[in-house]
Every structure is written in C-alpha cells, then in structure tokens.
Design an enzyme around this catalytic site. Sequence first.
Site, PDB file in Angstrom:
ATOM      1  N   HIS A  39      -7.682   9.715   4.008  1.00 17.34           N
ATOM      2  CA  HIS A  39      -7.240   8.739   5.018  1.00 17.34           C
ATOM      3  C   HIS A  39      -7.600   9.186   6.437  1.00 17.34           C
ATOM      4  O   HIS A  39      -7.717  10.381   6.699  1.00 17.34           O
ATOM      5  CB  HIS A  39      -5.725   8.534   4.913  1.00 17.34           C
ATOM      6  CG  HIS A  39      -5.336   7.872   3.617  1.00 17.34           C
ATOM      7  ND1 HIS A  39      -4.773   8.562   2.579  1.00 17.34           N
ATOM      8  CD2 HIS A  39      -5.475   6.593   3.194  1.00 17.34           C
ATOM      9  CE1 HIS A  39      -4.562   7.727   1.570  1.00 17.34           C
ATOM     10  NE2 HIS A  39      -4.977   6.529   1.906  1.00 17.34           N
ATOM     11  N   ASP A  85       0.852  -1.189   0.000  1.00 25.24           N
ATOM     12  CA  ASP A  85       0.000   0.000   0.000  1.00 25.24           C
ATOM     13  C   ASP A  85       0.897   1.250   0.000  1.00 25.24           C
ATOM     14  O   ASP A  85       1.815   1.354   0.822  1.00 25.24           O
ATOM     15  CB  ASP A  85      -0.840  -0.066   1.296  1.00 25.24           C
ATOM     16  CG  ASP A  85      -1.974   0.933   1.335  1.00 25.24           C
ATOM     17  OD1 ASP A  85      -2.405   1.385   0.268  1.00 25.24           O
ATOM     18  OD2 ASP A  85      -2.458   1.218   2.456  1.00 25.24           O
ATOM     19  N   ASN A 100     -10.259   0.456  -0.151  1.00 25.30           N
ATOM     20  CA  ASN A 100      -9.292   0.342   0.947  1.00 25.30           C
ATOM     21  C   ASN A 100      -9.907   0.745   2.288  1.00 25.30           C
ATOM     22  O   ASN A 100     -10.413   1.857   2.420  1.00 25.30           O
ATOM     23  CB  ASN A 100      -8.112   1.284   0.701  1.00 25.30           C
ATOM     24  CG  ASN A 100      -7.217   0.818  -0.416  1.00 25.30           C
ATOM     25  OD1 ASN A 100      -7.527  -0.136  -1.122  1.00 25.30           O
ATOM     26  ND2 ASN A 100      -6.094   1.479  -0.580  1.00 25.30           N
ATOM     27  N   SER A 121     -12.884   4.389   4.759  1.00 26.92           N
ATOM     28  CA  SER A 121     -13.516   4.021   6.028  1.00 26.92           C
ATOM     29  C   SER A 121     -14.745   4.893   6.245  1.00 26.92           C
ATOM     30  O   SER A 121     -14.782   6.052   5.822  1.00 26.92           O
ATOM     31  CB  SER A 121     -12.530   4.198   7.188  1.00 26.92           C
ATOM     32  OG  SER A 121     -11.669   3.067   7.260  1.00 26.92           O
ATOM     33  N   ASP A 171       2.888   5.004  -5.540  1.00 26.54           N
ATOM     34  CA  ASP A 171       2.111   6.221  -5.340  1.00 26.54           C
ATOM     35  C   ASP A 171       2.962   7.444  -5.680  1.00 26.54           C
ATOM     36  O   ASP A 171       3.682   7.969  -4.846  1.00 26.54           O
ATOM     37  CB  ASP A 171       1.624   6.288  -3.889  1.00 26.54           C
ATOM     38  CG  ASP A 171       0.773   7.517  -3.618  1.00 26.54           C
ATOM     39  OD1 ASP A 171       0.635   8.350  -4.526  1.00 26.54           O
ATOM     40  OD2 ASP A 171       0.250   7.629  -2.499  1.00 26.54           O
ATOM     41  N   HIS A 202      -9.113   4.776  -2.224  1.00 25.59           N
ATOM     42  CA  HIS A 202      -8.434   4.798  -0.916  1.00 25.59           C
ATOM     43  C   HIS A 202      -9.316   5.556   0.069  1.00 25.59           C
ATOM     44  O   HIS A 202     -10.336   6.132  -0.305  1.00 25.59           O
ATOM     45  CB  HIS A 202      -7.084   5.516  -1.051  1.00 25.59           C
ATOM     46  CG  HIS A 202      -6.044   4.648  -1.670  1.00 25.59           C
ATOM     47  ND1 HIS A 202      -4.966   4.173  -0.960  1.00 25.59           N
ATOM     48  CD2 HIS A 202      -5.930   4.136  -2.915  1.00 25.59           C
ATOM     49  CE1 HIS A 202      -4.232   3.423  -1.762  1.00 25.59           C
ATOM     50  NE2 HIS A 202      -4.794   3.381  -2.947  1.00 25.59           N
ATOM     51  N   GLU A 205      -1.489   6.001  -8.974  1.00 24.40           N
ATOM     52  CA  GLU A 205      -2.456   6.973  -8.433  1.00 24.40           C
ATOM     53  C   GLU A 205      -2.334   8.320  -9.135  1.00 24.40           C
ATOM     54  O   GLU A 205      -1.239   8.809  -9.391  1.00 24.40           O
ATOM     55  CB  GLU A 205      -2.263   7.162  -6.916  1.00 24.40           C
ATOM     56  CG  GLU A 205      -3.239   8.183  -6.337  1.00 24.40           C
ATOM     57  CD  GLU A 205      -3.358   8.171  -4.799  1.00 24.40           C
ATOM     58  OE1 GLU A 205      -2.967   7.166  -4.179  1.00 24.40           O
ATOM     59  OE2 GLU A 205      -3.837   9.172  -4.253  1.00 24.40           O
ATOM     60  N   SER A 244      -8.808   2.435   8.747  1.00 25.17           N
ATOM     61  CA  SER A 244      -9.192   3.141   9.979  1.00 25.17           C
ATOM     62  C   SER A 244     -10.367   2.486  10.706  1.00 25.17           C
ATOM     63  O   SER A 244     -10.365   2.406  11.945  1.00 25.17           O
ATOM     64  CB  SER A 244      -9.541   4.603   9.665  1.00 25.17           C
ATOM     65  OG  SER A 244      -8.409   5.253   9.152  1.00 25.17           O
TER      66      SER A 244
HETATM   67  O1  G3H Z   1      -2.954   4.757   3.715  1.00 23.67           O
HETATM   68  C1  G3H Z   1      -2.813   4.619   4.908  1.00 23.67           C
HETATM   69  C2  G3H Z   1      -3.080   3.331   5.589  1.00 23.67           C
HETATM   70  O2  G3H Z   1      -4.165   3.469   6.452  1.00 23.67           O
HETATM   71  C3  G3H Z   1      -1.850   2.830   6.272  1.00 23.67           C
HETATM   72  O3  G3H Z   1      -1.536   3.592   7.372  1.00 23.67           O
HETATM   73  O4  G3H Z   1       0.866   4.186   7.081  1.00 23.67           O
HETATM   74  O5  G3H Z   1      -0.239   4.257   9.339  1.00 23.67           O
HETATM   75  O6  G3H Z   1       0.262   2.065   8.253  1.00 23.67           O
HETATM   76  P1  G3H Z   1      -0.060   3.531   8.051  1.00 23.67           P
HETATM   77  P1  13P Z   2      -8.920   4.710   5.673  1.00 19.14           P
HETATM   78  O1  13P Z   2      -8.014   5.514   6.528  1.00 19.14           O
HETATM   79  O2  13P Z   2     -10.131   5.486   5.263  1.00 19.14           O
HETATM   80  O3  13P Z   2      -9.282   3.398   6.270  1.00 19.14           O
HETATM   81  O4  13P Z   2      -8.143   4.403   4.294  1.00 19.14           O
HETATM   82  C1  13P Z   2      -7.187   3.370   4.214  1.00 19.14           C
HETATM   83  C2  13P Z   2      -6.393   3.412   2.977  1.00 19.14           C
HETATM   84  O5  13P Z   2      -6.689   4.085   2.015  1.00 19.14           O
HETATM   85  C3  13P Z   2      -5.198   2.584   2.916  1.00 19.14           C
HETATM   86  O6  13P Z   2      -4.461   2.811   1.759  1.00 19.14           O
HETATM   87 ZN    ZN Z   3      -4.505   4.761   0.988  1.00 19.66          ZN
END
Ligand code: G3H
Ligand code: 13P
Ligand code: ZN
Length: 320
Positions: free
Chosen positions: A189, A93, A265, A225, A115, A222, A145, A268
């Site tokens: 996000h 990711d 995706n 949530s 990305d 993306h 992206e 959260s």
């Molecule tokens: O895109 C973001 C995802 O929720 C991953 O989050 O970079 O804190 O693991 P993180």
């Molecule tokens: P959320 O923070 O909305 O769950 O998105 C997650 C995401 O896009 C991971 O790449």
């Molecule tokens: Zn993302």
Amino acid sequence: MVSYKDLGLVNSRELFKKAINGGYAIPAFNFNNMEQMQAIIQACVETKSPVILQVSSGARKYANQTILRYMAQGGVEYAKELGCNIPIVLHLDHGDSFELCKSCIEYGFSSVMIDGSSKPYDENVELTRKVVEYAHKYDVTVEGELGVLAGVEDDVKAESHTYTRPEEVEDFVKKTGVDSLAISIGTSHGAYKFKPGQKPEIRLDILHEIEQRIPGFPIVLHGSSSVPQDIVAEINHYGGHLKDSIGIPEDQLREAAKSAVCKINIDSDGRLAMTAAIRKVFVEHPEEFDPRKYLGPAREKLKELYIHKINNVLGSNDKM
Ligand code: G3H
Ligand code: 13P
Ligand code: ZN
C-alpha cells in the site's frame, strides 16, 4: 436493513467469472468524497467498464456510513443518467472484524473484505468462515486474504512482505467458502513500494503457482498503484515534497490481469492525481478560494487517470 439490490448495486460474482474468462481485471477504486465518486462513474461510463466502489473503514468514518450508501446509490443513478447502466459493486476494503462486515452488509454493501491476514492461519480461517456464513445469507460476496503486504493498512503496519504460501490457498478457500482471495506477491500500500535501487518487480511466479492450485478461482491484488512519475514530478514542481516514491510497473499489472487476477485495487494513484491538480491551481491562481476551482480540475485529472488504468492496465473497457 437495506439490501444492496434495492440500491441498484450488484455483488462481484458474475463480474469475476467474466473477468477470468476474458483475461481482464475489474477496477477497485477507493472513494470517500463526491468528486472521487463522480470521476469514477464518469470514467467507467465513458469506457463501458464495470466497477467496484471501494470504501475502507477509515473512509467510512470520514464520510459517514449513511452518506456513503446514498452516494453509491447516487453513483448508480448518475451512470444511468450518463446513458450507461454499468454494473457497480459497493465493497468494504480491509474489514477487520465480523461486526464491521455485518454492519456494512446492513447498510447496503454488496461485497465485503474480511482481512484476517495478520492473524494466525486458524484464526483467519475461523473469522473469514464466520463472515462468509453471514454474508452469503444476503447474497453478499466475500474477499479473504492470505499473506501480509508490507506497508500500512489503516492501523496495521508490516515492515516486510510475507508472501502468500501457495500450499495454503486450497485449504483456505475450501474451509472458508470465500468468493475471492487477496494474495501477497510483492505489491504494497501507499506511494513507497520499493526502495531506490531495488528492482520494482512482483512475484508473478507465486501468482502462477497459486493459480495452478485453485484453477479459475478469483484472485485480488491490493497495493497496485503505479505511482506515475510525471504526476509525482508535478506535485514536487508545485511545492510538494515526495521523495523516492516508486510503484508497481503497469506492464506487470497488465500481465497479472490476464490471469486469474480479476480485481486490482488502486487508491494512491488517485490521491496523487488529485494532489497534483490542486497544488497546480494553488500555485498558479493564488487568488482562488472557491473549492470548485480546485476540486473541479482534481476531478478531471482523476477521471483521466482512471480511463488510462481501465484501457491500458486492467483491460476492463467494453466489458459491461
Ligand atoms: O488499503 C488501503 C487503502 O488505500 C485505504 O486507505 O485506510 O487510508 O482509507 P485508508
Ligand atoms: P495502493 O495504495 O497501491 O493504491 O493500494 C490500494 C489498496 O490496496 C486498497 O485496498
Ligand atoms: Zn488494500
């Protein structure tokens, strides 16, 4: 070099083709520990849904790349043990460099995201094309992206959205050879996607314009949530302090999933579910100190959340 095929994983190509034709989206759930992985597999086996196990670069640092590879392989074997050989993709990711994507491919990932969305257009094209060229040698699929989501992604922070420009998508897809494209249409996000008083709405009109320009091409959302308010209330009831957290309404995601959006995706919401369950145990049973006593309920609540998403938002149940 470990091939994902030897781990029992698949790339995303066939899954996306079926998802577009079937009007549903494949869940991409982030994970970085055992309980999350178990909850994802249990939920997907129970609903007979394909799944994308998603690892951010932060998660890779946290959990260790070798451990993650064995966990994904463990997920494949666990699904079989539970009686259902669901298709499982292991996906990077928000990869931010060619080197990171290459390393993940060498460690058994079947899909990577590069990305380049925060870079100027031509640089994004060049970097994405380079990753595609390398990944396709190993039959690994690549997500690119275009457009910038507001919010925080690892170390990249944007104050406001830069929506994807529909007039760029055809050129980007043609020049880079990517297998799927993440777009920016108002999702973001984290748990604070809209300000109080703002209408929580994504730009389905931009999505539809993009679809018309690249018919049948797999689109990714993306930041999807929904920040369930009952879970937020539970966190706050048990001593948390989440204020004004607002997500994407589930009916809008359901609408998007019926279109060329074939990967959604979600990270959260899972974090919130785990936090609510753990806080509840800590408050109701302050005498407990066995991690299984709070991580177990967290895993259960996560599984419940994933089943709900699959059945009611993504529509990927019974699509393996
Ligand atoms: O895109 C973001 C995802 O929720 C991953 O989050 O970079 O804190 O693991 P993180
Ligand atoms: P959320 O923070 O909305 O769950 O998105 C997650 C995401 O896009 C991971 O790449
Ligand atoms: Zn993302």
